[in-house]
Design a protein around this motif. Structure first.
Motif, mmCIF file in Angstrom:
data_model
loop_
_atom_site.group_PDB
_atom_site.id
_atom_site.type_symbol
_atom_site.label_atom_id
_atom_site.label_comp_id
_atom_site.label_asym_id
_atom_site.label_seq_id
_atom_site.Cartn_x
_atom_site.Cartn_y
_atom_site.Cartn_z
ATOM 1 N N ALA A 54 1.087 -0.529 0.352
ATOM 2 C CA ALA A 54 0.024 -0.059 0.019
ATOM 3 C C ALA A 54 1.178 1.131 -0.030
ATOM 4 C CB ALA A 54 -1.659 0.169 0.863
ATOM 5 N N ARG A 55 2.207 1.072 0.118
ATOM 6 C CA ARG A 55 2.733 2.550 0.428
ATOM 7 C C ARG A 55 3.738 2.577 -0.484
ATOM 8 N NH1 ARG A 55 3.121 5.413 4.669
ATOM 9 N NH2 ARG A 55 5.351 6.039 5.028
ATOM 10 N N ALA A 56 3.940 1.813 -1.367
ATOM 11 C CA ALA A 56 4.962 1.692 -2.818
ATOM 12 C C ALA A 56 4.979 3.190 -3.716
ATOM 13 C CB ALA A 56 4.886 0.510 -3.521
ATOM 14 N N GLY A 57 3.986 3.755 -2.833
ATOM 15 C CA GLY A 57 3.782 4.954 -4.231
ATOM 16 C C GLY A 57 4.427 6.407 -3.294
ATOM 17 N N ARG A 58 4.912 6.197 -2.596
ATOM 18 C CA ARG A 58 5.418 7.026 -1.502
ATOM 19 C C ARG A 58 7.265 7.146 -2.114
ATOM 20 N NH1 ARG A 58 2.066 8.269 2.568
ATOM 21 N NH2 ARG A 58 3.463 10.098 3.033
ATOM 22 N N TRP A 59 7.141 7.853 -2.222
ATOM 23 C CA TRP A 59 8.384 8.298 -2.443
ATOM 24 C C TRP A 59 9.513 7.039 -3.441
ATOM 25 C CZ3 TRP A 59 7.568 8.005 2.812
ATOM 26 C CH2 TRP A 59 7.097 8.650 2.751
ATOM 27 N N ARG A 60 8.920 6.941 -4.813
ATOM 28 C CA ARG A 60 8.907 5.792 -6.133
ATOM 29 C C ARG A 60 10.661 6.078 -5.722
ATOM 30 N NH1 ARG A 60 5.775 2.071 -7.632
ATOM 31 N NH2 ARG A 60 3.759 2.570 -7.375
ATOM 32 N N GLY A 61 11.046 4.641 -5.958
ATOM 33 C CA GLY A 61 12.614 5.133 -7.193
ATOM 34 C C GLY A 61 13.651 5.550 -5.806
ATOM 35 N N LYS A 62 13.128 5.604 -4.420
ATOM 36 C CA LYS A 62 14.541 6.420 -4.195
ATOM 37 C C LYS A 62 14.235 5.377 -2.829
ATOM 38 C CE LYS A 62 13.713 10.900 -4.371
ATOM 39 N NZ LYS A 62 12.918 10.889 -6.190
#
Length: 244
Positions: free
Chosen positions: A218-226
């Motif tokens: 559910a939190r994969a979309g937060r600060w994606r790529g970092k």
């Protein structure tokens, strides 16, 4: 031994004893206990008014609509989040919602071009979220969060009660699943954050939030790529001037 025989300070021993005694209670019972018995007048709900926030806000409204609700407006939030906040406050009759923002002085010193989210996201979160929250919870003995274990691997062992210096953090929904969240929203006919329909399952600031893809947590979309997975408010003792 009665409830109030347990130390009310947020040290690890007290948090562990609360965990042992009250872990079997359901979420609403935990909230009622915390608001009315453990920390009367000394506890606040910290809410992002995000994807799942209506659950705890609704529960709190059925216990005491005057319970302090702290909302941190970072200055980078989605318009849909601000609209959802206003909608829920009116619907639930919440009478003590307190908004906190970064100070103009801090923004001038650390983020004058409003681009810190790109160059130093940790410091951006510190200035725009952690420090305002530190000022907001100053004077409270405890605060309530909406974190759940299912949200990410880093939250898989989340306890019901945890220590934060001399304060206690309470996570009434720690054991809830995504299905249970949706069932509660449906059962109480609660409105959804408009971005959830677009697969935003954890909603923070505009520059650092993206939709979640199938199969992601559910939190994969937060600060994606970092490598960053948390804003910082749950990584130590929050303070109005911490870390900078």
């Amino acid at each position: 031994m009665g409830v109030l025989d347990v130390s009310l300070f947020g040290d690890y021993t007290a948090a562990s004893r609360f965990e042992e005694r009250f872990v079997a209670l359901d979420a609403r019972a935990v909230l009622r206990l915390a608001i009315q018995d453990l920390y009367p007048g000394r506890i606040a709900l910290v809410s992002s008014f995000g994807a799942d926030s209506a659950v705890l806000l609704h529960m709190v409204s059925t216990i005491d609509t005057a319970t302090p609700v702290i909302f941190v407006d970072t200055g980078h939030l989605f318009p849909e989040t601000l609209a959802y906040r206003d909608e829920l406050v009116a619907l639930l009759g919440l009478t003590n919602v307190q908004a906190f923002s970064p100070t103009p002085e801090d923004l001038a010193a650390f983020d004058p071009e409003t681009f810190l989210w790109s160059t130093n996201p940790d410091q951006c979160c510190e200035v725009r979220k952690v420090m305002p929250l530190g000022r907001a919870v100053d004077g409270f003995d405890a605060w309530i969060t909406g974190r759940k274990r299912f949200q990410s691997d880093t939250r898989a062992a989340l306890p019901l009660f945890e220590a934060e210096g001399t304060r206690t953090k309470i996570n009434p929904l720690a054991s809830w699943s995504a299905t249970r969240i949706l069932s509660y929203l449906d059962a109480h006919d609660l409105p959804r954050h408009r971005l959830v329909a677009k697969n935003y399952l954890s909603i923070g600031c505009i520059p650092c939030t993206s939709p979640v893809k199938p199969g992601e947590d559910a939190r994969a979309g937060r600060w994606r790529g970092k490598s960053k997975t948390e804003c910082g408010i749950h990584l130590g003792v929050v303070s109005g001037g911490a870390g900078i």
